[in-house]
Design a protein around this motif. Structure first.
Motif, PDB file in Angstrom:
ATOM      1  N   ASP A 148      -2.107  -1.360  -1.676  1.00  0.00           N
ATOM      2  CA  ASP A 148      -1.447  -2.660  -1.805  1.00  0.00           C
ATOM      3  C   ASP A 148      -2.444  -3.748  -1.397  1.00  0.00           C
ATOM      4  O   ASP A 148      -2.654  -4.016  -0.220  1.00  0.00           O
ATOM      5  CB  ASP A 148      -0.200  -2.708  -0.923  1.00  0.00           C
ATOM      6  N   PHE A 149      -3.094  -4.353  -2.388  1.00  0.00           N
ATOM      7  CA  PHE A 149      -4.088  -5.396  -2.122  1.00  0.00           C
ATOM      8  C   PHE A 149      -3.460  -6.697  -1.635  1.00  0.00           C
ATOM      9  O   PHE A 149      -3.946  -7.291  -0.674  1.00  0.00           O
ATOM     10  CB  PHE A 149      -4.945  -5.653  -3.362  1.00  0.00           C
ATOM     11  N   PRO A 150      -2.390  -7.194  -2.272  1.00  0.00           N
ATOM     12  CA  PRO A 150      -1.821  -8.465  -1.794  1.00  0.00           C
ATOM     13  C   PRO A 150      -1.379  -8.418  -0.332  1.00  0.00           C
ATOM     14  O   PRO A 150      -1.594  -9.368   0.414  1.00  0.00           O
ATOM     15  CB  PRO A 150      -0.621  -8.688  -2.725  1.00  0.00           C
ATOM     16  N   ARG A 151      -0.806  -7.307   0.110  1.00  0.00           N
ATOM     17  CA  ARG A 151      -0.373  -7.196   1.499  1.00  0.00           C
ATOM     18  C   ARG A 151      -1.593  -7.149   2.426  1.00  0.00           C
ATOM     19  O   ARG A 151      -1.597  -7.742   3.502  1.00  0.00           O
ATOM     20  CB  ARG A 151       0.486  -5.957   1.689  1.00  0.00           C
ATOM     21  N   GLY A 152      -2.651  -6.458   2.020  1.00  0.00           N
ATOM     22  CA  GLY A 152      -3.863  -6.393   2.839  1.00  0.00           C
ATOM     23  C   GLY A 152      -4.509  -7.754   2.990  1.00  0.00           C
ATOM     24  O   GLY A 152      -4.971  -8.118   4.075  1.00  0.00           O
ATOM     25  N   VAL A 153      -4.528  -8.535   1.920  1.00  0.00           N
ATOM     26  CA  VAL A 153      -5.099  -9.888   1.975  1.00  0.00           C
ATOM     27  C   VAL A 153      -4.251 -10.760   2.883  1.00  0.00           C
ATOM     28  O   VAL A 153      -4.766 -11.553   3.666  1.00  0.00           O
ATOM     29  CB  VAL A 153      -5.196 -10.481   0.546  1.00  0.00           C
ATOM     30  N   LYS A 154      -2.930 -10.595   2.791  1.00  0.00           N
ATOM     31  CA  LYS A 154      -2.022 -11.387   3.623  1.00  0.00           C
ATOM     32  C   LYS A 154      -2.201 -11.054   5.106  1.00  0.00           C
ATOM     33  O   LYS A 154      -2.154 -11.926   5.966  1.00  0.00           O
ATOM     34  CB  LYS A 154      -0.592 -11.109   3.184  1.00  0.00           C
ATOM     35  N   LEU A 155      -2.445  -9.779   5.418  1.00  0.00           N
ATOM     36  CA  LEU A 155      -2.607  -9.359   6.806  1.00  0.00           C
ATOM     37  C   LEU A 155      -3.965  -9.710   7.392  1.00  0.00           C
ATOM     38  O   LEU A 155      -4.067 -10.196   8.518  1.00  0.00           O
ATOM     39  CB  LEU A 155      -2.408  -7.844   6.925  1.00  0.00           C
ATOM     40  N   ARG A 159     -10.656  -9.060   0.657  1.00  0.00           N
ATOM     41  CA  ARG A 159     -11.365  -7.785   0.642  1.00  0.00           C
ATOM     42  C   ARG A 159     -10.722  -6.708   1.535  1.00  0.00           C
ATOM     43  O   ARG A 159     -11.361  -5.747   1.895  1.00  0.00           O
ATOM     44  CB  ARG A 159     -12.829  -7.948   1.031  1.00  0.00           C
ATOM     45  N   PHE A 160      -9.464  -6.916   1.916  1.00  0.00           N
ATOM     46  CA  PHE A 160      -8.774  -5.901   2.694  1.00  0.00           C
ATOM     47  C   PHE A 160      -7.614  -5.367   1.870  1.00  0.00           C
ATOM     48  O   PHE A 160      -7.147  -6.001   0.927  1.00  0.00           O
ATOM     49  CB  PHE A 160      -8.252  -6.486   4.020  1.00  0.00           C
ATOM     50  N   TYR A 161      -7.140  -4.197   2.224  1.00  0.00           N
ATOM     51  CA  TYR A 161      -6.053  -3.569   1.508  1.00  0.00           C
ATOM     52  C   TYR A 161      -5.238  -2.725   2.482  1.00  0.00           C
ATOM     53  O   TYR A 161      -5.650  -2.472   3.602  1.00  0.00           O
ATOM     54  CB  TYR A 161      -6.589  -2.681   0.377  1.00  0.00           C
ATOM     55  N   VAL A 162      -4.075  -2.345   2.028  1.00  0.00           N
ATOM     56  CA  VAL A 162      -3.207  -1.487   2.817  1.00  0.00           C
ATOM     57  C   VAL A 162      -2.983  -0.219   2.014  1.00  0.00           C
ATOM     58  O   VAL A 162      -2.667  -0.277   0.824  1.00  0.00           O
ATOM     59  CB  VAL A 162      -1.850  -2.187   3.108  1.00  0.00           C
TER      60      VAL A 162
END
Length: 165
Positions: A148-155, A159-162
């Motif tokens: 889940d890229f959008p959630r990783g960016v939000k957190l 360049r982050f992901y969940v």
């Protein structure tokens, strides 16, 4: 990043490497800024040495001579601060230009216009052939619902992901 000392000692080698890479890095500007930076540093160090020597003399002076010497040392301190600001500005510019100079290619690297002039040194195995268009791992992970890229960016930011599951 190539160190300034190496560039100072081998400007022709760096210039040749830039030609081989078809780069137009500002090597002459780097050398000029380095020279200016070193001169400014010498001036600052010279003034600091004079200021330190003057500070030691103040103890022995009395009266108006002492006051005059204190005024001189304060003005010298202002001059040192001004020169130090110039040193910092030149140093920032120098670091910016140094970051624009690419590394020197190895002597075995062929000189060419683009990557098509490279040569293959080793090859093993067979290149797989697919009867479908393969997906990149990030597209595959999203389509499978495990990334889940959008959630990783939000957190955490870009360049982050969940990972899910």
């Amino acid at each position: 990043m190539i160190g300034i000392q190496f560039i100072r000692q081998n400007p022709d080698l760096v210039r040749d490497a830039l030609k081989k890479r078809h780069e137009s890095a500002p090597l002459d500007d780097v050398l000029q800024l380095d020279s200016r930076h070193r001169k400014l540093l010498q001036e600052v160090e010279k003034l600091r040495a004079q200021q330190n020597a003057g500070s030691k003399e103040i103890v022995q002076l009395k009266g108006s001579e002492k006051e005059q010497r204190i005024v001189q040392l304060r003005s010298m301190g202002d001059e040192i601060n001004s020169l130090q600001n110039q040193v910092n500005t030149v140093e920032e510019q120098l670091q910016d230009l140094l970051l624009r100079i690419p590394n020197i290619p190895h002597s075995d690297v062929p000189v060419g216009e683009d990557e098509s002039d490279n040569r293959v040194l080793r090859h093993w195995g067979d290149i797989p052939q697919f009867d479908f268009q393969p997906l990149a791992h990030w597209d595959l992970g999203e389509s499978l619902g495990i990334i889940d890229f959008p959630r990783g960016v939000k957190l955490s930011g870009s360049r982050f992901y969940v990972l899910i599951g």
